[in-house]
Write an enzyme that holds these catalytic residues in place. Sequence first.
Site, PDB file in Angstrom:
ATOM      1  N   VAL A   1      49.802  33.371 -13.068  1.00 60.70           N
ATOM      2  CA  VAL A   1      51.153  32.953 -13.437  1.00 60.70           C
ATOM      3  C   VAL A   1      51.101  31.818 -14.451  1.00 60.70           C
ATOM      4  O   VAL A   1      50.299  30.900 -14.311  1.00 60.70           O
ATOM      5  CB  VAL A   1      51.902  32.464 -12.165  1.00 60.70           C
ATOM      6  CG1 VAL A   1      53.169  31.728 -12.529  1.00 60.70           C
ATOM      7  CG2 VAL A   1      52.195  33.621 -11.231  1.00 60.70           C
ATOM      8  N   CYS A   2      51.952  31.903 -15.485  1.00 57.41           N
ATOM      9  CA  CYS A   2      52.099  30.763 -16.393  1.00 57.41           C
ATOM     10  C   CYS A   2      53.567  30.630 -16.754  1.00 57.41           C
ATOM     11  O   CYS A   2      54.430  31.281 -16.165  1.00 57.41           O
ATOM     12  CB  CYS A   2      51.239  30.935 -17.639  1.00 57.41           C
ATOM     13  SG  CYS A   2      51.833  32.220 -18.744  1.00 57.41           S
ATOM     14  N   ALA A   3      53.870  29.798 -17.727  1.00 57.49           N
ATOM     15  CA  ALA A   3      55.272  29.514 -18.044  1.00 57.49           C
ATOM     16  C   ALA A   3      55.985  30.731 -18.621  1.00 57.49           C
ATOM     17  O   ALA A   3      57.099  31.059 -18.235  1.00 57.49           O
ATOM     18  CB  ALA A   3      55.367  28.325 -18.992  1.00 57.49           C
TER      19      ALA A   3
END
Lengths: 75, 393
Positions: free
Chosen positions: B87-89
């Site tokens: 998961v990232c932005a």
Amino acid sequence: MNIDVRVDTKGMACPMPIVKGKKALDGMQQGQILELLSTDKGALNDFQAWVKKSPNEWISHEESNGVHRFLIRKG
Amino acid sequence: MNNENVKTADNADMNHQAVPMSAQEIARAVIDRKSLFILDVRNADAYADWKIEGTQINSINVPYFELLEGVESVLPLLPDNSPVLVVCAKEGSSKFVAEQLVDAGRDDVHYLEGGMKAWSEHLEPVKVGDLKDGGELYQFVRLGKGCLSYMVLSDGEAAVVDTLRMTEVFEKFAKEKGARIKHTLDTHLHADHISGGRKLAEESGADYWLPPKDADEVVFSYNPLEDGQTLTVGNTEIAIQPVYSPGHTIGSTSLVVDDQYLLSGDILFVASIGRPDLAGKAGDWAGDLRSTLYETYRSLSEELTVLPAHFGQLSELGEDGRVSAKLGDLYANNPGLNMEEETTFRQAVTTNLPSQPNAYQEIRRTNMGLIQPDDEEQREMEIGPNRCAIHDK
């Protein structure tokens, strides 16, 4: 301040600004200055956190018209 | 407890590439309490501020910029028999890391499509129940921020309460139900998220309702939502009755729908009560909050099903992800309704409050129409949990 290497990552999304910045720094001499341009807002916090953990030195950050300009001294 | 994995690769091929996972799939995993391991590659501050949570979700944080040289350091931290979601932005960095994990020989690797931005904006519609004359009531659960919106449907008409910024979700849902949106209502001037009420009303030719006491500084026209009115939805006249219930804001107005449901806005939650300080007037509004909770609500039927505008903890999610409770049960169990001494209550709602929601002052100004941030700015302003209850962290 003399800029030794300029990297333009305008329009690129994460992780490219840091990937390109790192690549440039890897090829630079200690003490040289990198200027990196980015339009990715998220890059600011990431870049600061990354430089802090690296031997490199954070010099400055400024923003104008959505373009972030980072100056980093190779450590 | 269901411990089955969220998603396992259907065939061998899938094991050799990073597979996207949508915010909706993750929402279902959280609601169905499925196990999932998350490698969150945002920077440490972003992770500390806000992350994907679930009772069966474990996560670790290793920023992507520490993995540029390779992912070997992180491989031993990943569980063997569970899917791994990176998961990232916004997606790019998670895909970058997920692909490296696959290259390093790791199986069952996924990345979050659209990143935390998509997670923050995902709404999961959950049916609350049927209305007496054939209508339906739906709750829209925004897991990423703990916000809840409602849609009352009857006879081809709809009313939307505490509409979130993602108005297209409500338009699409109403369309699928064959309903025309007739009213949009805000129970109060929100401080934690940007209201989509006015925009949805404009887009669908509906009336927008807002309590006038919260609208002193607004720069647009609205219909005053006041005690004693009755709004109707559909020919069967599902009644929406406003009940003036100040405390979280001076205008806060609850809605009794179909004599069955109490849409309590940010006054009463399942596990807590609203905070009175987000407009800077905790001292003045604590007394209003007290009389709303201990007198006005007391006079309502204990059989009403309370439907709040937020939840603060995952434990508040019930079956299917629904957030609701009988008013009588809350009088028995909710700590905010069980402080007999007025001084104890006043102290609880005015001191040691959680930090304010991200950008709450700008959000209030946006909801008043005083500033017009663009989509990207609105998204940034809404990052993080809602923090509207006194017991939030």
